[in-house]
Scaffold this motif. Structure first.
Motif, short mmCIF file in Angstrom:
data_model
loop_
_atom_site.label_atom_id
_atom_site.label_comp_id
_atom_site.label_asym_id
_atom_site.label_seq_id
_atom_site.Cartn_x
_atom_site.Cartn_y
_atom_site.Cartn_z
N UNK A 218 62.70 71.21 54.44
CA UNK A 218 62.98 72.27 55.64
C UNK A 218 62.76 70.75 57.14
N UNK A 219 62.92 70.04 56.88
CA UNK A 219 63.35 68.63 58.05
C UNK A 219 64.10 69.48 59.02
N UNK A 220 65.11 69.94 57.84
CA UNK A 220 66.64 70.14 58.64
C UNK A 220 66.87 71.21 58.29
N UNK A 221 68.17 72.17 59.64
CA UNK A 221 67.99 73.03 59.04
C UNK A 221 69.54 72.76 58.93
N UNK A 222 70.61 73.47 58.34
CA UNK A 222 71.37 73.15 58.23
C UNK A 222 72.33 73.76 56.35
N UNK A 223 73.72 73.13 56.72
CA UNK A 223 74.59 73.30 55.23
C UNK A 223 74.45 72.14 54.44
#
Length: 231
Positions: A218-223
């Protein structure tokens, strides 16, 4: 990799290594690089915030105070004797840069790779203490940053390495089973460029998997990248 060289310096990325007092600078590349560089590249490609990296690294070190080299990551500082505390060095760097950058500085995760320096052929039982040593070190660092759920992303040691130890790997897997914020990447089959170090393809794979783990955390919001294993 050429795509990383062409992207230097990474946008909005600031870096300091093995220093309490140096200022953050853009990441520069030499003929030596590790998996984390690949992770930073992919973060920089999607980040909508400034990325700061505080790195403390030294080759061939142990957590246990009786492990390899005279520098150790142990949280049991009284056992160090005349040894160098890498954990205190890292803590001092973190606290120094937090004070410099104020409340806007938010530590989101830690990348970590180590274990060879605690292997059993040293003959001091360090591998048997690795589980507790690693747990204590993680708890200490989470206390430093004030986040008991700080994600820790790491990987196993290649079975091709002359410093592979099954007890170390078992301890890492046990912690991964017990701690939902400890993300362990399987590097057991990774190919090497010598007797110890990942080759370029496996370093790149490790870096991409660390990036995907940051998404899982959940640190990065990406594919996710879902890289293919090169072995």
């Amino acid at each position: 990799p050429s795509y990383i060289k062409d992207a230097m310096p990474f946008a909005n990325t600031h870096y300091v290594k093995n220093s309490v007092s140096d200022l953050f600078e853009p990441i520069s590349i030499s003929d030596k690089w590790a998996f984390d560089l690949v992770t930073y590249y992919h973060i920089a490609a999607v980040a909508n915030e400034e990325l700061y990296v505080i790195k403390w690294t030294q080759g061939g070190t142990s957590i246990d105070s009786q492990g390899e080299s005279n520098a150790h990551w142990t949280a049991d500082f009284e056992r160090l004797g005349g040894g160098n505390s890498l954990l205190l060095n890292f803590e001092n760097a973190i606290r120094s840069h937090i004070e410099t950058d104020g409340e806007a500085f938010d530590i989101r995760a830690m990348l970590w790779h180590q274990g060879e320096g605690d292997r059993g052929d040293i003959g001091k039982g360090t591998e048997k203490r690795y589980y507790n040593n690693l747990r204590n070190m993680i708890a200490y660092l989470r206390g430093v940053v004030g986040n008991a759920r700080l994600p820790i992303i790491t990987g196993t040691i290649s079975h091709h390495s002359k410093q592979y130890d099954a007890t170390i790997e078992a301890a890492q897997k046990r912690i991964a089973d017990e701690d939902p914020y400890f993300f362990l990447i399987d590097m057991s089959g990774a190919t090497l460029q010598d007797n110890f170090h990942f080759d370029g393809a496996c370093s790149e794979y490790f870096g991409k998997m660390a990036y995907d783990a940051l998404i899982d955390a959940g640190v990065i919001q990406a594919k996710k990248l879902y890289p293919r294993r090169p072995w």
